[in-house]
Design a protein around this motif. Structure first.
Motif, PDB file in Angstrom:
ATOM      1  N   ASN A   1       6.389 -14.553 -10.285  1.00 57.73           N
ATOM      2  CA  ASN A   1       7.357 -13.454 -10.308  1.00 57.73           C
ATOM      3  C   ASN A   1       8.786 -13.925 -10.057  1.00 57.73           C
ATOM      4  OD1 ASN A   1       5.317 -11.615 -10.831  1.00 57.73           O
ATOM      5  ND2 ASN A   1       4.964 -11.167  -8.668  1.00 57.73           N
ATOM      6  N   GLU A   2       8.935 -15.112  -9.474  1.00 60.32           N
ATOM      7  CA  GLU A   2      10.266 -15.680  -9.280  1.00 60.32           C
ATOM      8  C   GLU A   2      10.730 -16.477 -10.494  1.00 60.32           C
ATOM      9  OE1 GLU A   2       9.665 -16.302  -4.444  1.00 60.32           O
ATOM     10  OE2 GLU A   2       9.935 -18.024  -5.782  1.00 60.32           O
ATOM     11  N   GLY A   3       9.828 -16.644 -11.471  1.00 58.94           N
ATOM     12  CA  GLY A   3      10.201 -17.350 -12.687  1.00 58.94           C
ATOM     13  C   GLY A   3      10.084 -18.856 -12.608  1.00 58.94           C
ATOM     14  N   VAL A   4       9.404 -19.379 -11.582  1.00 56.82           N
ATOM     15  CA  VAL A   4       9.252 -20.831 -11.452  1.00 56.82           C
ATOM     16  C   VAL A   4       7.797 -21.261 -11.668  1.00 56.82           C
ATOM     17  CG1 VAL A   4      11.255 -21.114  -9.968  1.00 56.82           C
ATOM     18  CG2 VAL A   4       9.023 -20.619  -8.939  1.00 56.82           C
ATOM     19  N   ALA A   5       6.975 -20.359 -12.191  1.00 54.29           N
ATOM     20  CA  ALA A   5       5.581 -20.663 -12.520  1.00 54.29           C
ATOM     21  C   ALA A   5       5.127 -19.690 -13.595  1.00 54.29           C
ATOM     22  CB  ALA A   5       4.685 -20.565 -11.280  1.00 54.29           C
ATOM     23  N   LYS A   6       4.013 -20.012 -14.248  1.00 58.15           N
ATOM     24  CA  LYS A   6       3.467 -19.131 -15.273  1.00 58.15           C
ATOM     25  C   LYS A   6       1.951 -19.216 -15.261  1.00 58.15           C
ATOM     26  CE  LYS A   6       5.613 -21.287 -18.615  1.00 58.15           C
ATOM     27  NZ  LYS A   6       6.078 -21.754 -19.948  1.00 58.15           N
ATOM     28  N   ILE A   7       1.308 -18.181 -15.776  1.00 59.01           N
ATOM     29  CA  ILE A   7      -0.151 -18.165 -15.886  1.00 59.01           C
ATOM     30  C   ILE A   7      -0.534 -18.718 -17.246  1.00 59.01           C
ATOM     31  CG2 ILE A   7      -2.204 -16.696 -15.951  1.00 59.01           C
ATOM     32  CD1 ILE A   7      -0.730 -14.744 -14.118  1.00 59.01           C
ATOM     33  N   LEU A   8      -1.405 -19.740 -17.250  1.00 62.29           N
ATOM     34  CA  LEU A   8      -1.834 -20.357 -18.505  1.00 62.29           C
ATOM     35  C   LEU A   8      -3.210 -19.880 -18.944  1.00 62.29           C
ATOM     36  CD1 LEU A   8      -0.713 -24.103 -18.152  1.00 62.29           C
ATOM     37  CD2 LEU A   8       0.505 -22.188 -19.203  1.00 62.29           C
ATOM     38  N   GLU A   9      -4.125 -19.689 -18.012  1.00 60.32           N
ATOM     39  CA  GLU A   9      -5.515 -19.327 -18.356  1.00 60.32           C
ATOM     40  C   GLU A   9      -6.068 -18.368 -17.308  1.00 60.32           C
ATOM     41  OE1 GLU A   9      -5.899 -21.495 -21.876  1.00 60.32           O
ATOM     42  OE2 GLU A   9      -7.474 -20.285 -20.946  1.00 60.32           O
ATOM     43  N   THR A  10      -6.925 -17.459 -17.739  1.00 60.04           N
ATOM     44  CA  THR A  10      -7.653 -16.604 -16.808  1.00 60.04           C
ATOM     45  C   THR A  10      -9.073 -16.405 -17.334  1.00 60.04           C
ATOM     46  OG1 THR A  10      -7.026 -14.545 -17.906  1.00 60.04           O
ATOM     47  CG2 THR A  10      -5.575 -15.326 -16.151  1.00 60.04           C
ATOM     48  N   ASN A  11      -9.973 -16.081 -16.439  1.00 58.53           N
ATOM     49  CA  ASN A  11     -11.344 -15.738 -16.816  1.00 58.53           C
ATOM     50  C   ASN A  11     -11.817 -14.617 -15.895  1.00 58.53           C
ATOM     51  OD1 ASN A  11     -13.819 -16.219 -18.343  1.00 58.53           O
ATOM     52  ND2 ASN A  11     -14.681 -16.935 -16.400  1.00 58.53           N
ATOM     53  N   LYS A  12     -12.206 -13.498 -16.501  1.00 61.07           N
ATOM     54  CA  LYS A  12     -12.670 -12.329 -15.759  1.00 61.07           C
ATOM     55  C   LYS A  12     -11.582 -11.730 -14.875  1.00 61.07           C
ATOM     56  CE  LYS A  12     -17.486 -13.964 -15.658  1.00 61.07           C
ATOM     57  NZ  LYS A  12     -18.659 -14.300 -14.825  1.00 61.07           N
ATOM     58  N   VAL A  13     -10.350 -12.113 -15.143  1.00 61.90           N
ATOM     59  CA  VAL A  13      -9.199 -11.608 -14.390  1.00 61.90           C
ATOM     60  C   VAL A  13      -8.155 -11.148 -15.392  1.00 61.90           C
ATOM     61  CG1 VAL A  13      -7.395 -12.144 -12.717  1.00 61.90           C
ATOM     62  CG2 VAL A  13      -9.652 -13.197 -12.487  1.00 61.90           C
ATOM     63  N   PHE A  14      -7.642  -9.940 -15.216  1.00 58.25           N
ATOM     64  CA  PHE A  14      -6.661  -9.399 -16.157  1.00 58.25           C
ATOM     65  C   PHE A  14      -5.303 -10.038 -15.942  1.00 58.25           C
ATOM     66  CE2 PHE A  14      -3.320  -6.227 -17.098  1.00 58.25           C
ATOM     67  CZ  PHE A  14      -3.514  -6.133 -18.471  1.00 58.25           C
ATOM     68  N   SER A  15      -4.669 -10.414 -17.049  1.00 57.78           N
ATOM     69  CA  SER A  15      -3.324 -10.990 -17.005  1.00 57.78           C
ATOM     70  C   SER A  15      -2.412 -10.171 -17.904  1.00 57.78           C
ATOM     71  CB  SER A  15      -3.338 -12.450 -17.468  1.00 57.78           C
ATOM     72  OG  SER A  15      -2.038 -12.989 -17.458  1.00 57.78           O
TER      73      SER A  15
ATOM     74  N   ASN B   1     -18.053 -20.126 -15.513  1.00 55.55           N
ATOM     75  CA  ASN B   1     -18.483 -18.723 -15.519  1.00 55.55           C
ATOM     76  C   ASN B   1     -17.923 -17.923 -14.347  1.00 55.55           C
ATOM     77  OD1 ASN B   1     -20.065 -19.029 -17.871  1.00 55.55           O
ATOM     78  ND2 ASN B   1     -21.763 -19.888 -16.660  1.00 55.55           N
ATOM     79  N   GLN B   2     -17.131 -18.574 -13.517  1.00 51.14           N
ATOM     80  CA  GLN B   2     -16.546 -17.908 -12.356  1.00 51.14           C
ATOM     81  C   GLN B   2     -15.235 -17.219 -12.743  1.00 51.14           C
ATOM     82  OE1 GLN B   2     -19.156 -17.851 -10.301  1.00 51.14           O
ATOM     83  NE2 GLN B   2     -17.844 -18.325  -8.554  1.00 51.14           N
ATOM     84  N   PRO B   3     -14.843 -16.197 -12.002  1.00 54.03           N
ATOM     85  CA  PRO B   3     -13.481 -15.678 -12.206  1.00 54.03           C
ATOM     86  C   PRO B   3     -12.493 -16.744 -11.745  1.00 54.03           C
ATOM     87  CG  PRO B   3     -14.489 -14.675 -10.277  1.00 54.03           C
ATOM     88  CD  PRO B   3     -15.571 -15.458 -10.952  1.00 54.03           C
ATOM     89  N   PHE B   4     -11.502 -17.029 -12.549  1.00 51.27           N
ATOM     90  CA  PHE B   4     -10.508 -18.019 -12.158  1.00 51.27           C
ATOM     91  C   PHE B   4      -9.182 -17.713 -12.826  1.00 51.27           C
ATOM     92  CE2 PHE B   4     -12.577 -20.138 -15.873  1.00 51.27           C
ATOM     93  CZ  PHE B   4     -11.454 -20.335 -16.684  1.00 51.27           C
ATOM     94  N   ILE B   5      -8.151 -18.301 -12.285  1.00 52.29           N
ATOM     95  CA  ILE B   5      -6.814 -18.160 -12.838  1.00 52.29           C
ATOM     96  C   ILE B   5      -6.103 -19.499 -12.703  1.00 52.29           C
ATOM     97  CG2 ILE B   5      -5.852 -17.286 -10.672  1.00 52.29           C
ATOM     98  CD1 ILE B   5      -4.077 -15.432 -12.424  1.00 52.29           C
ATOM     99  N   VAL B   6      -5.434 -19.925 -13.782  1.00 54.27           N
ATOM    100  CA  VAL B   6      -4.750 -21.218 -13.822  1.00 54.27           C
ATOM    101  C   VAL B   6      -3.248 -20.974 -13.877  1.00 54.27           C
ATOM    102  CG1 VAL B   6      -4.434 -23.378 -15.064  1.00 54.27           C
ATOM    103  CG2 VAL B   6      -6.688 -22.296 -15.013  1.00 54.27           C
ATOM    104  N   TYR B   7      -2.526 -21.536 -12.912  1.00 49.58           N
ATOM    105  CA  TYR B   7      -1.072 -21.408 -12.855  1.00 49.58           C
ATOM    106  C   TYR B   7      -0.426 -22.764 -13.164  1.00 49.58           C
ATOM    107  CZ  TYR B   7      -2.306 -17.404  -9.838  1.00 49.58           C
ATOM    108  OH  TYR B   7      -2.844 -16.263  -9.313  1.00 49.58           O
ATOM    109  N   LYS B   8       0.684 -22.726 -13.843  1.00 40.61           N
ATOM    110  CA  LYS B   8       1.500 -23.926 -14.033  1.00 40.61           C
ATOM    111  C   LYS B   8       2.767 -23.760 -13.214  1.00 40.61           C
ATOM    112  CE  LYS B   8       4.252 -26.490 -17.421  1.00 40.61           C
ATOM    113  NZ  LYS B   8       4.911 -26.408 -18.742  1.00 40.61           N
ATOM    114  N   HIS B   9       2.991 -24.667 -12.253  1.00 37.87           N
ATOM    115  CA  HIS B   9       4.173 -24.610 -11.400  1.00 37.87           C
ATOM    116  C   HIS B   9       5.297 -25.436 -12.011  1.00 37.87           C
ATOM    117  CE1 HIS B   9       2.165 -23.287  -7.376  1.00 37.87           C
ATOM    118  NE2 HIS B   9       1.649 -22.668  -8.423  1.00 37.87           N
ATOM    119  N   GLU B  10       6.483 -24.843 -12.077  1.00 36.07           N
ATOM    120  CA  GLU B  10       7.637 -25.517 -12.677  1.00 36.07           C
ATOM    121  C   GLU B  10       8.833 -25.551 -11.733  1.00 36.07           C
ATOM    122  OE1 GLU B  10       8.155 -23.013 -16.069  1.00 36.07           O
ATOM    123  OE2 GLU B  10       6.713 -24.129 -17.297  1.00 36.07           O
ATOM    124  N   ASP B  11       8.574 -25.331 -10.421  1.00 35.94           N
ATOM    125  CA  ASP B  11       9.681 -25.278  -9.464  1.00 35.94           C
ATOM    126  C   ASP B  11      10.200 -26.652  -9.077  1.00 35.94           C
ATOM    127  OD1 ASP B  11       7.683 -24.656  -6.480  1.00 35.94           O
ATOM    128  OD2 ASP B  11       7.207 -25.647  -8.362  1.00 35.94           O
TER     129      ASP B  11
END
Length: 410
Positions: free
Chosen positions: A23-37, A99-109
């Protein structure tokens, strides 16, 4: 590539730590599974928490059901978002969490872009997924990924020491000149100060005062520097030390050249915009100067307020320990100047006092266990372990716990 695997208990802490960066603009979501993006790029941390909780059974035997992994390529590796996503998917699959719920973040800070993965260590029945020899398995997987994507092998990476400087403490028995040198020399090399004022502000945070000395020697104008130790209130203590005692690198001429080079570096490497994004994000979440200082500190940024005798803020300097950027607020833009920041704190901000668990859609539902406690309550109460270089997560967790204790008292 190096992986850091952490098993913890605070799901909300892991999601909030990464979500705030998004939300600060220094990271982004690249992948999710079973989690809404959401497509708009805004990370609704509470909604994300609800998605994860849908797969968290009411009775969990393991004390640490949350996995927080960081994948760190070598700084010289250049990867696209598509490559980062492919690496994350393969890593998760081979580790057994596909098969697990997961979320992948890319940090760019920071210049070294890296990944963070948040997932669960238990399945929908509450049974812990087999993680025997996980660290050895992870090492083997990373070697395969390094070969496949042509990455610099982990064993060839130089371990970068954490940059730490110790405040000067007058009268503790240690040689004062040695203490001053242990701060002045590395500070001149690591930090990027575009002016003498910002250099002076930097040293003041380590109980050091530096002053310019001008005069005439052999009929020629002379410019020099003198360093003093100070107490915690900024009052000079002890005898002064000429810059020449610490070497030419921290003398007047060398620092003037350093200031010019720092201005160029701040532009070339876009360091100031990165610091600005962190500072602006922290200010939006702060109702007081104390909140602002704390929010910045856990992001690796210190702030120095300069006030007159009436307590009016007339100057502000930010010291970003992540990239060495030292800048006055006005250099980051009018919106972060001392006057604008002072006006922000003069206004009431009732929206910042809302409970942290509250979302736009309402409170997060809690699942009760057999003994009456909620799974969510347990996940928020227990500590979140730190991840090596991500030391700010621990500070973030402590701040969350303090807020929760204050809410209980109300």
């Amino acid at each position: 590539m190096v992986a850091k695997i952490n098993y913890g208990s605070s799901l909300y802490g892991a999601l909030a730590y990464n979500g705030e960066k998004v939300n600060e603009g220094v990271a982004k979501i690249l992948e999710t599974n079973k989690v809404f993006s959401p497509a708009d790029g805004i990370h609704n941390i509470s909604a994300c928490m609800q998605d994860f909780m849908a797969y968290m059974p009411s009775h969990v035997l393991t004390k640490k059901p949350v996995i927080h992994i960081s994948l760190n390529p070598h700084p010289d590796d250049t990867l696209t978002d598509e490559q980062f996503s492919a690496i994350a998917r393969e890593y998760i699959e081979k580790m057994g969490y596909a098969n697990q719920p997961f979320i992948v973040y890319k940090h760019e800070d920071i210049d070294r872009h890296h990944l963070h993965i948040v997932t669960l260590a238990v399945d929908e029945r509450g049974k812990k997924i087999n993680d025997r020899n996980n660290f050895y398995t992870s090492t083997r997987i990373l070697k395969e990924l390094e070969q496949k994507y042509g990455l610099i092998p982990a064993q060839m990476q130089k371990v970068k020491e954490v940059f730490r400087l110790k405040k000067v403490c007058y009268g503790d028995g240690e040689n004062l000149k040695k203490q001053l040198a242990s701060v002045i020399k590395p500070a001149a090399k690591f930090y990027h100060c575009p002016s003498f004022k910002e250099y002076r502000a930097l040293l003041s945070t380590y109980n050091i005062c530096v002053e310019e000395v001008k005069g005439e020697m052999y009929g020629k104008p002379y410019n020099g520097l003198v360093y003093f130790a100070t107490d915690d209130k900024g009052k000079k203590v002890g005898n002064p030390f000429k810059a020449s005692l610490f070497g030419k690198a921290v003398g007047y001429e060398a620092l003037q050249n350093r200031f010019k080079a720092s201005k160029e570096k701040l532009k070339e490497k876009h360091l100031a915009p990165k610091t600005k994004a962190v500072v602006a994000g922290a200010l939006k979440r702060s109702a007081t100067k104390e909140d602002f200082r704390e929010n910045l500190h856990r992001k690796g940024v210190d702030v120095l307020f300069r006030e007159n005798e009436q307590g009016r803020l007339y100057g502000i300097t930010f010291i970003d320990h992540n990239n060495g950027c030292v800048v006055n607020g006005s250099r980051l833009g009018k919106e972060l100047s001392a006057n604008t920041v002072a006006e922000w704190f003069d206004r009431p901000h009732p929206e910042l006092s809302a409970p942290i668990q509250q979302s736009e859609k309402g409170c997060i539902p809690q699942t009760l266990t057999s003994d009456g406690d909620s799974v969510l309550g347990g996940l928020l109460d227990l500590p979140l372990e730190t991840h090596g270089t991500d030391w700010e997560e621990e500070l973030f967790r402590r701040r969350m716990q303090r807020k929760k204790r204050k809410q209980r008292k109300l």
